[in-house]
Write an enzyme that holds these catalytic residues in place. Structure first.
Site, short mmCIF file in Angstrom:
data_model
loop_
_atom_site.label_atom_id
_atom_site.label_comp_id
_atom_site.label_asym_id
_atom_site.label_seq_id
_atom_site.Cartn_x
_atom_site.Cartn_y
_atom_site.Cartn_z
N LYS A 175 0.85 -1.19 0.00
CA LYS A 175 0.00 0.00 0.00
C LYS A 175 0.89 1.24 0.00
CE LYS A 175 -1.80 3.01 2.62
NZ LYS A 175 -1.94 4.15 1.70
N GLU A 250 9.93 1.58 10.70
CA GLU A 250 10.98 2.61 10.63
C GLU A 250 10.31 3.96 10.57
OE1 GLU A 250 14.04 2.03 11.27
OE2 GLU A 250 13.80 -0.14 11.29
N CYS A 284 13.38 11.62 6.52
CA CYS A 284 13.41 11.12 7.90
C CYS A 284 14.76 11.37 8.53
CB CYS A 284 13.08 9.63 7.93
SG CYS A 284 14.09 8.67 6.80
N GLU A 383 9.55 16.29 15.48
CA GLU A 383 9.88 16.24 14.05
C GLU A 383 9.06 17.31 13.32
OE1 GLU A 383 8.55 12.90 11.51
OE2 GLU A 383 10.67 12.69 10.97
P1 NAP Z 1 2.37 8.39 7.75
O1 NAP Z 1 1.36 9.45 7.75
O2 NAP Z 1 2.67 7.67 9.01
O3 NAP Z 1 1.93 7.33 6.61
C1 NAP Z 1 2.76 6.26 6.22
C2 NAP Z 1 1.92 5.19 5.55
O4 NAP Z 1 1.01 4.62 6.51
C3 NAP Z 1 1.03 5.71 4.42
O5 NAP Z 1 0.95 4.75 3.40
C4 NAP Z 1 -0.31 5.87 5.12
O6 NAP Z 1 -1.42 5.84 4.25
C5 NAP Z 1 -0.31 4.66 6.02
N1 NAP Z 1 -1.23 4.74 7.16
C6 NAP Z 1 -1.83 5.84 7.68
N2 NAP Z 1 -2.63 5.48 8.70
C7 NAP Z 1 -2.56 4.13 8.81
C8 NAP Z 1 -3.17 3.18 9.67
N3 NAP Z 1 -4.01 3.53 10.63
N4 NAP Z 1 -2.87 1.87 9.50
C9 NAP Z 1 -2.00 1.49 8.54
N5 NAP Z 1 -1.39 2.35 7.70
C10 NAP Z 1 -1.66 3.66 7.84
O7 NAP Z 1 3.78 8.96 7.22
P2 NAP Z 1 3.98 9.92 5.96
O8 NAP Z 1 3.39 11.25 6.29
O9 NAP Z 1 3.57 9.22 4.72
O10 NAP Z 1 5.58 10.00 5.92
C11 NAP Z 1 6.35 10.88 6.68
C12 NAP Z 1 6.90 10.19 7.91
O11 NAP Z 1 7.65 9.04 7.55
C13 NAP Z 1 7.86 11.05 8.70
O12 NAP Z 1 7.60 10.91 10.07
C14 NAP Z 1 9.23 10.46 8.35
O13 NAP Z 1 10.23 10.68 9.33
C15 NAP Z 1 8.90 9.01 8.23
N6 NAP Z 1 9.91 8.30 7.45
C16 NAP Z 1 10.74 7.40 8.06
C17 NAP Z 1 11.72 6.74 7.34
C18 NAP Z 1 12.65 5.74 7.98
O14 NAP Z 1 13.19 4.91 7.26
N7 NAP Z 1 12.83 5.78 9.29
C19 NAP Z 1 11.85 6.99 5.97
C20 NAP Z 1 10.99 7.92 5.37
C21 NAP Z 1 10.02 8.55 6.12
P3 NAP Z 1 -2.02 7.21 3.63
O15 NAP Z 1 -0.97 7.78 2.78
O16 NAP Z 1 -3.20 6.74 2.86
O17 NAP Z 1 -2.35 8.07 4.80
#
Ligand code: NAP
Ligand code: MG
Length: 482
Positions: A175, A250, A284, A383
């Site tokens: 997804k 992650e 990130c 963050e």
């Molecule tokens: P996010 O809002 O947590 O969403 C990540 C993924 O999870 C999306 O596909 C999202 O779908 C899905 N999701 C949302 N709610 C969910 C639920 N209740 N159950 C299962 N899946 C769910 O993160 P983002 O805004 O896309 O990305 C930014 C974040 O990612 C930042 O905090 C960044 O630091 C972190 N990040 C971490 C790394 C690492 O390797 N540590 C790398 C890159 C980014 P939808 O898009 O449909 O909401």
């Protein structure tokens, strides 16, 4: 009118029964709809999982070199489409053309890398204790892997989960993030054309709470790999472990760069500016805290402001720094500017929406620098996920290290110093999964492991490198007496 992309399930491109779609707008030109994707239901997600489960035995039995051949062919197809994929990534996510091109190349390189690993891996032979015995391990796939990915690296992150999962013989449901699913769908198209058997990969778009939840809870899913925010990831971790799955999350970061008294302020400013403002601060591993020795503080800040103010902001297809991905991400960054000012930090650069004619309607924000920041302030703890860096002054190395570790996160940390002893103490004492000396916090190699400490990760498994395959592998130990 833009195209509507279908889900990829059992080797077919199919519409969701909901009849609903998600519109992806260009964050540099929000009136422009780039594409539409299926706003899938729980039933669509179930269908994806069932397809992956049906395909699991045959794919597990497919020889590793043959799995590798398909990954290599897909990499070649992605490479042939690199310019097209780069344009799509810029249009959906907003990062600058050079950054997007680099990310697409990373995805290609990952598929080539794991194509080789698919053939190489298999197990280990050990010396037996009795003469007439073969003692060895066999690596088997875990089964069905569910992958949930964020928008900020919309092709590299799906690639660094998908390539090892498939190389190790797992089938997959993916997804992608709703803000920028296009390039992940293009990976599916390349794998399909490369001859991936039906059902081995299934991609279902739609909201995380609908599609993601079904992936996490379905009994046929054996492993869940999630990258995204700590807030969502910690919930996903609990849900997945409650239902007995292997899980890896992650998550977010609050990454520091220490600037020691021996550092060249100009070199340090180059590294901090690149780490903080690259990809519009939406990494990130982005640097969001510069922890600076008071002896070099004034010179460092002057150099950093100079770099912040010289960045060319505008649509990523023609400018150095693109927009934030969405209006809500832009507003979140602007809110932190207000919070920081209210808490007493001093705004020395940026902090608003740029005025140039290149940036009329998109979600653009200026590279932003705050000084007089204390470690307890919210901009030093939370963050921000935009191009904002908090400068924290310290009077010695021990204080710098204490401040660096004084956060809930631990993803990437760097130091700029000429002092070898300090550098080595930093490497050992920094509470961070990635530590770098005389480098920026961002930028990763694909053949070494990646993962965080503390709230940045579930700390269960690493991604990338050989360790990246371990999550998708289970070992069987064989005692064969003859
Ligand atoms: P996010 O809002 O947590 O969403 C990540 C993924 O999870 C999306 O596909 C999202 O779908 C899905 N999701 C949302 N709610 C969910 C639920 N209740 N159950 C299962 N899946 C769910 O993160 P983002 O805004 O896309 O990305 C930014 C974040 O990612 C930042 O905090 C960044 O630091 C972190 N990040 C971490 C790394 C690492 O390797 N540590 C790398 C890159 C980014 P939808 O898009 O449909 O909401
Ligand atoms: Mg989000």
């Amino acid at each position: 009118m833009s195209d509507t992309t279908r889900n990829y399930v059992s080797g077919q491109w199919i519409e969701s029964a909901t009849g609903e779609t998600i519109e992806v707008e260009n964050p540099a030109r929000p009136s422009e709809v780039v594409a539409r994707y299926q706003d899938s239901s729980t039933e669509d997600a179930t269908e994806g999982v069932e397809a992956a489960a049906d395909a699991a035995d045959d794919w597990a039995a497919t020889p590793g070199p043959e799995r590798g051949r398909i990954l290599r062919e897909a990499a070649t197809l992605l490479a042939e489409r690199k310019d097209e994929l780069t344009d799509l990534l810029v249009a959906e996510e907003g990062k600058a053309n050079a950054e997007a091109g680099g990310e697409v190349q990373r995805a290609i390189d990952i598929f080539y890398h794991f194509a080789v690993k698919a053939a190489e891996r298999g197990g280990t032979v050990k010396n037996p204790s009795s003469p007439n015995q073969n003692l060895y391990t066999i690596e088997e796939p875990v089964g069905v892997a569910a992958l949930i990915t964020p928008w900020n690296y919309p092709i590299a992150i799906p690639a660094w989960k998908l390539a090892p999962a498939l190389a190790a013989g797992n089938t997959v449901v993916l997804k992608p993030a709703s803000a920028a699913p296009g390039v992940a769908m293009e990976i599916a198209r390349a794998l399909d054309e490369a001859g991936l058997p039906d059902g081995v990969l299934n991609v279902v778009t739609g909201s995380g709470s609908v599609v993601g939840t079904e992936f996490i809870e379905h009994d046929a899913v054996d492993a869940v790999s999630f990258t995204g925010s700590s807030e969502v990831g910690e919930m996903v971790y609990d849900q997945a472990t409650d239902s007995g799955k292997r899980v890896q999350t992650e998550l977010g970061g609050k990454n520091p760069t220490i600037v020691a008294d021996s550092a060249d302020p100009a070199e340090a400013a180059d590294l901090v500016a690149s780490g903080a403002f690259g990809v519009t601060g939406q990494a990130c591993t982005a640097c969001s805290r510069a922890i600076v020795h008071e002896d070099v503080l004034d010179e460092f800040v002057a150099e950093l402001v100079d770099r912040a103010e010289s960045i060319d902001i505008g649509p990523g297809d023609e400018h150095e720094m693109g927009p934030q991905v969405s209006e809500s991400e832009l507003e979140s960054t602007l809110d932190y500017v207000e919070v920081a000012e209210a808490e007493g930090a001093t705004l020395v650069s940026g902090g608003g929406i740029p005025e140039s004619s290149a940036v009329e309607s998109g979600y653009f924000v200026e590279p932003t620098v705050f000084t007089d920041v204390d470690s307890e302030m919210r901009i030093a703890q939370e963050e921000v996920f935009g191009p904002l860096v908090a400068v924290i002054a310290v009077s010695d190395f021990d204080e710098a290290l204490a401040v660096a570790n004084d956060v809930e996160y631990g993803l990437a940390a760097s130091i700029v110093t000429d002092d070898h002893t300090e550098a080595n103490r930093f490497v050992r004492e920094a509470e961070s999964g990635v530590v770098k000396v005389n480098d920026k916090t961002t930028g990763l190699e694909l053949h070494v492991p990646f993962g965080g400490f503390k709230r940045s990760s579930s700390e269960t498994w690493r991604e990338q490198g050989d360790e990246g395959l371990d999550f998708y592998t289970i070992e069987k130990t064989v005692y064969d007496n003859y």
